[in-house]
Design an enzyme around this catalytic site. Structure first.
Site, PDB file in Angstrom:
ATOM      1  N   TYR A 141      44.688  33.151  37.420  1.00 47.61           N
ATOM      2  CA  TYR A 141      44.230  32.080  36.523  1.00 47.61           C
ATOM      3  C   TYR A 141      45.253  31.734  35.444  1.00 47.61           C
ATOM      4  O   TYR A 141      45.212  30.664  34.861  1.00 47.61           O
ATOM      5  CB  TYR A 141      42.902  32.465  35.858  1.00 47.61           C
ATOM      6  CG  TYR A 141      41.731  32.591  36.819  1.00 47.61           C
ATOM      7  CD1 TYR A 141      41.848  32.212  38.149  1.00 47.61           C
ATOM      8  CD2 TYR A 141      40.509  33.084  36.405  1.00 47.61           C
ATOM      9  CE1 TYR A 141      40.797  32.326  39.036  1.00 47.61           C
ATOM     10  CE2 TYR A 141      39.442  33.201  37.287  1.00 47.61           C
ATOM     11  CZ  TYR A 141      39.598  32.827  38.602  1.00 47.61           C
ATOM     12  OH  TYR A 141      38.544  32.952  39.476  1.00 47.61           O
ATOM     13  N   LYS A 189      43.587  44.081  47.000  1.00 45.64           N
ATOM     14  CA  LYS A 189      43.856  43.600  48.362  1.00 45.64           C
ATOM     15  C   LYS A 189      45.239  44.136  48.734  1.00 45.64           C
ATOM     16  O   LYS A 189      46.165  43.384  49.085  1.00 45.64           O
ATOM     17  CB  LYS A 189      43.776  42.058  48.371  1.00 45.64           C
ATOM     18  CG  LYS A 189      43.836  41.414  49.742  1.00 45.64           C
ATOM     19  CD  LYS A 189      42.599  41.628  50.579  1.00 45.64           C
ATOM     20  CE  LYS A 189      42.805  41.046  51.971  1.00 45.64           C
ATOM     21  NZ  LYS A 189      41.839  41.506  52.961  1.00 45.64           N
ATOM     22  N   ASP A 221      37.527  42.216  50.164  1.00 42.24           N
ATOM     23  CA  ASP A 221      36.645  41.631  51.197  1.00 42.24           C
ATOM     24  C   ASP A 221      35.572  42.643  51.607  1.00 42.24           C
ATOM     25  O   ASP A 221      34.384  42.309  51.699  1.00 42.24           O
ATOM     26  CB  ASP A 221      37.458  41.140  52.412  1.00 42.24           C
ATOM     27  CG  ASP A 221      38.581  42.085  52.825  1.00 42.24           C
ATOM     28  OD1 ASP A 221      38.839  43.063  52.102  1.00 42.24           O
ATOM     29  OD2 ASP A 221      39.195  41.847  53.882  1.00 42.24           O
ATOM     30  N   ASP A 245      35.772  37.787  38.931  1.00 44.29           N
ATOM     31  CA  ASP A 245      34.981  36.569  38.744  1.00 44.29           C
ATOM     32  C   ASP A 245      34.004  36.422  39.911  1.00 44.29           C
ATOM     33  O   ASP A 245      32.802  36.189  39.738  1.00 44.29           O
ATOM     34  CB  ASP A 245      35.969  35.381  38.714  1.00 44.29           C
ATOM     35  CG  ASP A 245      35.342  34.116  38.193  1.00 44.29           C
ATOM     36  OD1 ASP A 245      34.165  34.165  37.773  1.00 44.29           O
ATOM     37  OD2 ASP A 245      36.027  33.073  38.201  1.00 44.29           O
ATOM     38  N   ASP A 249      29.682  37.469  39.969  1.00 45.26           N
ATOM     39  CA  ASP A 249      28.675  36.437  40.278  1.00 45.26           C
ATOM     40  C   ASP A 249      27.854  36.852  41.496  1.00 45.26           C
ATOM     41  O   ASP A 249      26.636  36.697  41.526  1.00 45.26           O
ATOM     42  CB  ASP A 249      29.340  35.079  40.553  1.00 45.26           C
ATOM     43  CG  ASP A 249      29.289  34.195  39.324  1.00 45.26           C
ATOM     44  OD1 ASP A 249      29.308  34.757  38.212  1.00 45.26           O
ATOM     45  OD2 ASP A 249      29.222  32.957  39.472  1.00 45.26           O
TER      46      ASP A 249
END
Ligand SMILES: NC(=O)c1ccc[n+]([C@@H]2O[C@H](COP(=O)([O-])OP(=O)(O)OC[C@H]3O[C@@H](n4cnc5c(N)ncnc54)[C@H](O)[C@@H]3O)[C@@H](O)[C@H]2O)c1
Length: 363
Positions: A141, A189, A221, A245, A249
């Site tokens: 970001y 990852k 994942d 993030d 959620d």
């Protein structure tokens, strides 16, 4: 003790939920002989309307001069046509940057009485208690270079982390795990991304400082699946900005409502406390919104800015008790309303205050 707090209630339902949370903090302060020193300043849409900017300079100055910042939410559809740089959300981004907090703490806790509200089966989520720690100032970001070359039809972002950025957030994860079930899951990852390989190597280094805490690694994942299949297995989960993030959620479904999720951002000059939900403008002024996320955020403020652990625990216990007694706000009573008493925002706040007071006076 003096608790000097800057309150930025913001837009939509922000002022309603913050009012209830502050009233709970006031009860805690009264019983414990503490003094709440509150300063109120504007942020978001209300600041755009009155000051011409989503983050007035005096809000930043007051925030930096406080011991903790307590925020409601920002945003309203009426500002949707403004450019991103002038919208209410910009005020919040700028405030976060000014405060410098890099560790976003989001506890995801399944209250037994609310498991029926989750789309996941109660036997899967019952007893889940996860503390997510999302790195908030680095990664994709914020990484540079970034851009959209329209002529070339090409766009790019950069996921970048330094060793120091990873080690400081990992250290917070291990420290908090020591006070919990002593288990850290680091999500990356590393099978594909070099930045994740650095992340993993750094977390392994930091883990050596905390031999009493177990460390496991998960790929993001796989983790997204494990969280839905076996959420009880996780204690503290630490991860980079974008993965955090998405995973937080996703995990919010465990709590049954967005109205139950508190959050805190720590590690900077002054900690920032805010419910995870937004300003829900449709509900503003109706006295129906759920104030419990913000009340639980108040508990985090006591815990992480003032080390008032017993008081924070009392607020969480009071919320649990009120739910056990069958009291709900509208959002929590939709799925299975039988035998429940639906309360307004202010009535729910009053219930929690009553129970907190009786718990603290008895203690
Ligand atoms: N940190 C923040 O200030 C923040 C975070 C997210 C969104 N926003 C802003 O809020 C505005 C509305 O965004 P949105 O509708 O996408 O998200 P939202 O979180 O405000 O609301 C989404 C829906 O979730 C439910 N909900 C949210 N909070 C609840 C609560 N306390 N009790 C019961 N139900 C609740 C409601 O059904 C609501 O319509 C936008 O302007 C957005 O930019 C701000």
């Amino acid at each position: 003790m003096k608790l000097k707090i800057l309150v930025t209630a913001g837009d939509g339902v922000g002022p309603e939920v913050v009012k209830e949370a502050l009233a709970v903090l006031e009860v805690v302060a009264q019983v414990g002989g503490h003094t709440l020193e509150l300063d109120h300043k504007r942020i978001g849409g209300v600041a755009i309307e009155q000051d011409g900017t989503p983050l007035p300079a005096d809000t930043v100055a007051a925030a930096l001069d406080s011991q903790a910042v307590f925020l409601g939410a920002v945003g309203d559809n009426k500002f949707d046509s403004l450019p991103a740089s002038k919208r209410p959300e910009k005020g919040l981004l700028e405030l976060r940057a000014a405060l410098g907090g890099f560790a976003n703490l989001r506890p995801v806790f399944a209250f037994k009485e609310l498991t029926v509200n989750s789309p996941l089966r109660p036997e899967i989520i019952d007893g889940s208690d996860i503390l997510f720690i999302r790195e908030l100032l680095g990664g994709l970001y914020f990484g540079k270079p970034r851009g959209w070359d329209k002529a070339k039809n090409e766009a790019f972002n950069t996921m970048i982390y330094t060793r120091d950025e990873v080690s400081r957030v990992a250290r917070i994860a291990f420290q908090l795990a020591q006070k919990r079930r002593k288990h850290v899951t680091s999500v990356d990852k590393a099978n594909v991304l070099e930045v994740s390989q650095l992340w993993r190597a750094t977390v392994i280094e930091v883990a050596k400082e905390f031999p009493d805490v177990t460390l496991e690694h998960q790929f993001v994942d796989a983790m997204s699946m494990h969280l839905m299949k076996r959420p009880r297995d996780f204690d503290v989960v630490v991860t980079e900005n974008m993965f955090g993030d998405i995973l937080t959620d996703e995990s919010s479904v465990i709590t049954g409502s967005l109205g139950m999720l508190p959050s805190a951002t720590i590690g900077g000059k002054v900690n920032l406390y805010e419910p995870a939900h937004g300003s829900a403008p449709r509900y503003a002024g109706k006295n129906t919104i759920n104030p419990l996320a913000t009340i639980l955020t108040g508990a985090m403020l006591l815990r992480y800015s003032f080390r008032l652990e017993a008081e924070a625990d009392a607020i969480v216990a009071a919320v649990r008790k009120v739910l056990e007694q069958g009291f709900r706000t509208e959002d929590l009573a939709r799925t299975n309303p039988e035998g429940l008493t639906v309360l307004s925002t202010s009535e729910m706040g009053a219930k929690v205050r009553e129970v907190v007071k009786s718990m603290l006076v008895k203690a």
